[in-house]
Design an enzyme around this catalytic site. Structure first.
Site, mmCIF file in Angstrom:
data_model
loop_
_atom_site.group_PDB
_atom_site.id
_atom_site.type_symbol
_atom_site.label_atom_id
_atom_site.label_comp_id
_atom_site.label_asym_id
_atom_site.label_seq_id
_atom_site.Cartn_x
_atom_site.Cartn_y
_atom_site.Cartn_z
ATOM 1 C CG HIS A 1 46.476 35.929 44.165
ATOM 2 N ND1 HIS A 1 47.374 34.895 44.181
ATOM 3 C CD2 HIS A 1 45.431 35.520 43.407
ATOM 4 C CE1 HIS A 1 46.892 33.887 43.447
ATOM 5 N NE2 HIS A 1 45.704 34.247 42.968
ATOM 6 C CB VAL B 1 24.564 39.780 24.403
ATOM 7 C CG1 VAL B 1 24.727 40.951 23.453
ATOM 8 C CG2 VAL B 1 23.901 40.217 25.707
#
Lengths: 422, 478
Positions: free
Chosen positions: B49, B172
């Protein structure tokens, strides 16, 4: 290496085999046949079922046997075969650039080119099925290759979307491989497959066919776990409340075939909106005079026998074209159809071959969009009726073949139109 | 003991790793999926963008503007495709005009270059296929298109070429702080952690701080991808006014000449990347309002992606209350556009932490001037093709007809650092199966190449996520 040929055939499936061997029957015509796979025969090599050859060889063969006959006639001929070779481009209608695993980057020149690249399957994107994107979703032909050529198992509990012939054949094949085929869903209220395949591949194995149904949901994070089908309304929109779910690890898609026309588009050949192949005349010639097309690249056929017949015609005329100093190129008659038809081929008719010999008839192939028990096929030029014949049992799964009397046709450059009258 | 562990190999984590790899640091990237770039990075609008959209006083606004400007150099360094094709926000009526003016003014405050409001005749000249009713548009010439996953793959590869480690298939589940150090999953010791875990960034942070002050609630966007035959339908990235629902649907060319259409925006559960009948229908209707002759029948794939919507409304990029633990969270749109600037900001946070510890970051090590570019056979000239085949005969094996991909390209994609391990991993890197037949022809061939190159059985080849086996034979059958 002599890279100059009279005829170069692109694609070593049934169309290419028949076209190349027919072209090579003409003495002094040097023919090259180019195939991307490691062996000739194309998709027939994965068609280990029977049902081939009843028209062309007058006996029932498996796909592999059918391919074998074509391969034998190529081996007995003078045709140069290039295997594991991908055609990258065709320039000016004569120069073929290919990349071969054994020869590298090669350019061949052909007096005429025959396109015989076949078709490809429509994939999930073209039917827009919502849900996740797990593994276990195959086009039916890809699954057939894994099972019949690579010797792999693709799944154990199978659902099939689309009742085209490959889907039907695979319903039986997967069953014989020990998988459980839970059903076949077809968007239309009728099957687009051959009647014999509905009977022999579904009914004989008690596999349910859900007409006017489509798959509305795919679930599974890694491998496919479940699909949901629903009945559709007259506009093919799913009807809420009619959903049925099936726990399965495999979904096969048999939702249509599209002619493989990358090369045709690259050459800017005139393309036909209905067949999605190049516009061809009854000599199988495209809008570029030195380029011809036959088999499923021109329009999707339902029987390989018709492919061979058409390809032989292409081979014959292409060989003549390549050897004629000033080939006859007349302005063709254009063939149109009314809305009842989904396909017509060829779309142009000429009355003389390249040696200016008159042709008596031309084979016209049409496909209706929906079934009719009985109807009239009417060919008109403007308001003038040229032909009218009654046909019973018209169905989208089986092409209509008519022999058009070329002597009854109007003058060149005019248009004839085929109408269906119920 | 690592200096920094980066959790998440999306575009943020990968670009952070790439920046930090220029210092003599021991780096580890941990990724729960079986490939890098598997979350929001692989499924978004693939746009850089210009930066007029996010509020000028937000982190999103500032980093978008800054990130966009960094893309030319980054594309040169990492050798990913990037084209500044410009964007148009289309509007009709007074309400839209006010909205466009607001965007324009916001953009001016962020120094977005070249912004202009164009009149009717100009926009229809630039985009002949848009609905005739559009009266004006905000033009931003610096908006661009890229391949988001390739940005992340390239950044990971570059970091690994400098010595960074990548640990795939590792979720994790535990973080313990002992003194100044962290221990992850009871085994991985590190002096610092950078949490770039996308939609799971809040879950990761919660492992170490029970009083977490933010939450991530994913939003799903659904897309259509059209065949290259539709290429040329639009020349710029087309948006509709923000007065439409959300940012509205985008129609844009992709870096490879396809057309991408989407997204909608629905609140969903995490990792809920399915498409829906209703969602796709909405996207389709919006697309037809923008481009009435939009050839949706040329669709080759639908997909959806989730964006990490933060409860705070803005990016969260800071050292957390836990010293040495940096959060890079809530990276919603324009996350991809901002990513290079996000990485730069994290580099400066890391530098501050090192200074505080008295172990200054740097000096920078000698790094290559660029990542080794992929050889895209289809883009070569005839002479270059002949040369490529002479150097590697496997370039003479065209595996994918639609995208003209050679076996040599696939083998290279597998054996590089952060290399492909799955069918879709190969597809994202070098495109076999990304074309109109969607792998119908090349699928079995790529499965065979993957099995051979990875030294695994064909039946072990996965399509996408861990366990998504292409075939069902199982290995015990042999």
């Amino acid at each position: 290496m002599n890279n100059k040929y009279d005829v170069i055939v692109v694609g070593g499936g049934p169309a290419g085999l028949a076209a190349a061997s027919e072209a090579a029957k003409n003495s002094g015509v040097r023919v090259a046949l180019i195939e991307r796979d490691a062996f000739l025969g194309g998709i027939l090599n994965q068609c280990i079922h029977t049902g081939f050859g009843l028209h062309h060889y007058k006996e029932e063969l498996t796909g592999t046997e059918y391919a074998h006959r074509g391969i034998m006639s190529i081996e007995a001929s003078s045709v140069d075969v290039y295997l594991e070779a991908m055609v990258m481009s065709i320039d000016e209608g004569h120069t073929v650039t290919l990349i071969s695993q054994t020869l590298g980057y090669v350019k061949l020149w052909g007096g005429a080119i025959i396109l015989a690249m076949g078709c490809r399957e429509r994939a999930r994107g073209s039917v827009i099925i919502p849900g996740t994107r797990p593994s276990g979703i195959f086009t039916a032909g890809t699954a057939q290759r894994y099972v019949n050529i690579e010797g792999d198992q693709v799944g154990k509990r199978v659902f099939i979307l689309g009742s085209g012939d490959i889907g039907l054949i695979m319903a039986r094949r997967m069953t014989l491989e020990g998988a459980q085929v839970l059903g076949v869903a077809e968007l239309m209220p009728f099957s687009s497959g051959l009647t014999r395949n509905i009977v022999q591949c579904l009914e004989d194995f008690d596999i349910p066919l859900f007409l006017s149904h489509t798959v509305v949901k795919i679930e599974g994070e890694t491998r496919l776990e479940q699909i949901t089908i629903a009945k559709v309304d007259a506009d093919y929109r799913p009807i809420s409340g009619t959903e049925k779910t099936f726990a399965c690890d495999t979904l096969l898609l048999s939702v249509g075939l599209i002619p493989e026309n990358e090369l045709s588009r690259q050459m800017a050949l005139e393309m036909h909106a209905l067949t999605r192949g190049p516009v061809i005349n009854n000599l199988m010639q495209t809008s570029m005079p030195s380029v011809f097309a036959c088999g499923n690249v021109a329009q999707v056929h339902d029987l390989v026998d018709h492919v061979s017949e058409e390809a032989e015609r292409a081979g014959k005329h292409t060989a003549i074209f390549s050897k004629t100093v000033v080939p006859m190129l007349e302005k063709a008659i254009t063939v149109e159809t009314d809305d009842a038809f989904g396909m017509v081929s060829p779309q142009k008719l000429v009355r003389f071959d390249f040696e200016n010999q008159p042709l008596q008839t031309a084979a016209l192939r049409l496909r209706v969009k929906k079934p009719y028990t009985s109807a009239w096929l009417v060919i008109k030029s403007g308001d003038v009726q040229l032909m009218r014949l009654r046909k019973n049992h018209l169905t989208p799964g089986e092409m209509v073949h008519i022999a058009v009397d070329l002597n009854a046709m109007p003058l060149e450059s005019e248009t004839i139109k085929v109408y269906l009258e119920v | 003991m690592f200096d920094w562990v980066i959790i998440g190999a999306g575009v943020s984590g990968a670009l952070i790793a790439q920046r930090l790899s220029a210092y003599p640091l021991k780096l580890l990237i941990i990724e729960k999926e079986n490939d890098v770039a598997c979350g929001a990075t692989k499924a978004n609008s693939a746009l850089i963008h210009a930066g007029y959209d996010a509020p000028f006083d937000s982190l999103r606004g500032r980093l978008n503007a800054e990130g966009n400007a960094m893309y030319d150099d980054l594309a040169e360094l990492l050798k990913f495709p990037f084209k500044r094709i410009g964007s148009l926000v289309l509007g009709v009526g007074a309400e839209d005009y006010t909205a466009l003016t607001k965007l324009y003014e916001n953009g001016l405050k962020l120094n977005i270059p070249g912004l202009k409001i164009l009149d009717q005749s100009r926009i229809h000249q630039m985009e002949p296929n848009i609905d005739p009713s559009f009266e004006y548009a905000l033009y931003a010439p610096t908006a661009g298109i890229t391949e988001p996953w390739e940005v992340a793959i390239a950044a990971c590869e570059y970091a690994m070429d400098q010595g960074a480690k990548l640990l795939l298939n590792t979720e994790v589940t535990e973080i313990v702080k002992i003194g100044e150090h962290f221990i992850i999953n009871g085994a991985i010791e590190t002096k610092g952690i950078i949490n770039a875990a996308g939609v799971h960034a809040d879950d990761i942070y919660r492992l170490i701080d029970g009083e977490i002050s933010f939450a991530i609630s994913p939003r799903r966007g659904e897309y259509f991808l059209l065949d290259k035959e539709a290429g040329g339908l639009v020349n710029h990235i087309l948006f509709t006014c923000p007065t439409y629902k959300g940012k509205g649907t985008i129609i844009a060319p992709t870096a490879h000449g396809n057309i991408i259409i989407g997204p909608n925006s629905e609140k969903v559960e995490k990792d809920y990347v399915n498409t829906t009948f209703e969602g796709l229908h909405d996207v389709k209707q919006n697309a037809l309002k923008m481009v009435p002759n939009c050839p949706l029948h040329l669709n080759i794939a639908n997909f959806s992606g989730v964006r990490a919507e933060p409860s705070t409304g803005d990016f969260i990029i800071e050292e957390s209350r836990i010293p040495g633990f940096i959060n890079v969270a809530g990276i919603k749109s324009p996350g991809l556009s901002a990513a290079p600037a996000i990485a730069k900001m994290v580099e400066s946070i890391v530098s501050d932490i090192h200074s505080r510890r008295g172990t200054a970051l740097g000096p920078m090590i000698q790094t290559p001037i660029s990542r080794r570019a992929r050889l895209h056979f289809s883009e070569l000239s005839e002479a270059e093709k002949i040369k490529a085949i002479a150097q590697d005969a496997k370039h003479a094996h065209i595996v994918c007809r639609c995208e003209q991909v050679t076996e040599a390209e696939i083998i290279d994609a597998i054996h590089r650092n952060a290399g492909a391990r799955t069918l879709n991993g190969v597809k994202r890197r070098v495109r076999p199966g990304a074309g109109r037949c969607q792998g119908g022809f090349c699928g079995p061939k790529v499965v065979a190449i993957l099995a051979r190159e990875l030294g695994i059985h064909r039946n072990e080849v996965e399509q996408e996520r861990k366990g998504s086996f292409v075939l069902s034979g199982g290995v015990q059958d042999e």
